[in-house]
Design an enzyme around this catalytic site. Structure first.
Site, short mmCIF file in Angstrom:
data_model
loop_
_atom_site.label_atom_id
_atom_site.label_comp_id
_atom_site.label_asym_id
_atom_site.label_seq_id
_atom_site.Cartn_x
_atom_site.Cartn_y
_atom_site.Cartn_z
N LYS A 84 -56.47 -30.27 1.35
CA LYS A 84 -56.14 -30.06 2.76
C LYS A 84 -55.10 -31.09 3.17
CE LYS A 84 -59.52 -28.41 6.15
NZ LYS A 84 -60.74 -28.80 6.89
O1 G3P Z 1 -62.84 -28.21 9.57
C1 G3P Z 1 -61.87 -27.85 10.49
C2 G3P Z 1 -62.41 -27.31 11.78
O2 G3P Z 1 -63.21 -26.19 11.51
C3 G3P Z 1 -63.07 -28.32 12.67
O3 G3P Z 1 -63.66 -27.72 13.78
O4 G3P Z 1 -65.40 -27.96 15.49
O5 G3P Z 1 -64.18 -30.00 14.74
O6 G3P Z 1 -63.03 -28.28 16.14
P1 G3P Z 1 -64.09 -28.53 15.10
#
Ligand code: G3P
Length: 216
Positions: A84
């Site tokens: 990533k």
């Molecule tokens: O892992 C990337 C993403 O899904 C993170 O989500 O909930 O931290 O906005 P969030």
């Protein structure tokens, strides 16, 4: 549409894997930090032992050389590791260089279609538009998925997959599928919520009660 789990929690991964619906896992530094005491490399290797699909592991360098060095290291942990990298100029360079080495990348923190297009041109395996974080600032995250899907569809040479990230609730999953995402990466609670319905529960109670009544 494939379902990935967005977690570094091994127990959540074990449970979802048993359901037979899991095609991959995404992690990020925040999710890994929640699992106190677990090492990064050890966790990624354990996840790879639980799920036979792409496992995203995020770089933490801010320059391309550092991201490439980290990406090469992560990719050596398991053949299913996807590196990533953030949606920045340095991230694009790292993705381009890692691709030349045959290493697949997930360009993360995508908030507009230009970032997704540039990531695809640099050779990203997947791009991760963050739905929930756009919704949080009163933008429509689903519009971004639709826009990326339309741009990719009009450019058939693009093979990059769209991975809907920052999923907050079950409607995000089905709406991102309808909008053209290939993958939704979900927190475990969204997987649980997706299977919960009061009419299902009521139906089970009623069937069981009727079954018992026949013995009376
Ligand atoms: O892992 C990337 C993403 O899904 C993170 O989500 O909930 O931290 O906005 P969030």
């Amino acid at each position: 549409m494939q379902i990935f789990l967005d977690t570094a929690n091994l127990e959540e991964i074990r449970v979802a894997a048993r359901w037979g619906i899991l095609s991959g896992v995404t992690t990020n530094p925040t999710l890994l930090a929640r699992e106190r005491g677990a090492g990064f490399e050890e966790t990624i290797k354990e996840i790879a032992g639980l799920v036979d699909g792409p496992i995203s592991a995020e770089t933490v360098s801010e320059d391309a050389d550092g991201m490439v060095a980290e990406g090469v290291e992560y990719a050596g942990w398991h053949s299913n590791v996807i590196v990533k990298a953030p949606s920045t100029p340095a991230g694009l360079e790292a993705v381009s260089r890692l691709r030349e080495k045959g290493i697949r990348c997930n360009v993360t923190l995508v908030f507009n279609a230009n970032q997704a297009l540039f990531a695809a041109l640099a050779g990203a395996f997947v791009v991760s538009p963050f739905l929930g974080r756009l919704d949080d600032i009163s933008h429509d995250g689903m519009d971004l998925i639709r826009e990326i899907a339309a741009v990719f569809e009009m450019n058939p040479e693009i093979e990059t997959r769209i991975l809907a990230a920052s999923i907050r609730h079950p409607r995000h999953v089905v709406e991102s599928a309808l909008a053209g995402a290939h993958i939704a990466t979900c927190p475990f609670n969204v997987l649980e919520q997706s299977m919960a319905h009061p009419l299902t529960d009521r139906g089970i109670r009623s069937f069981l009660a009727d079954w018992e009544s026949r013995k009376a």
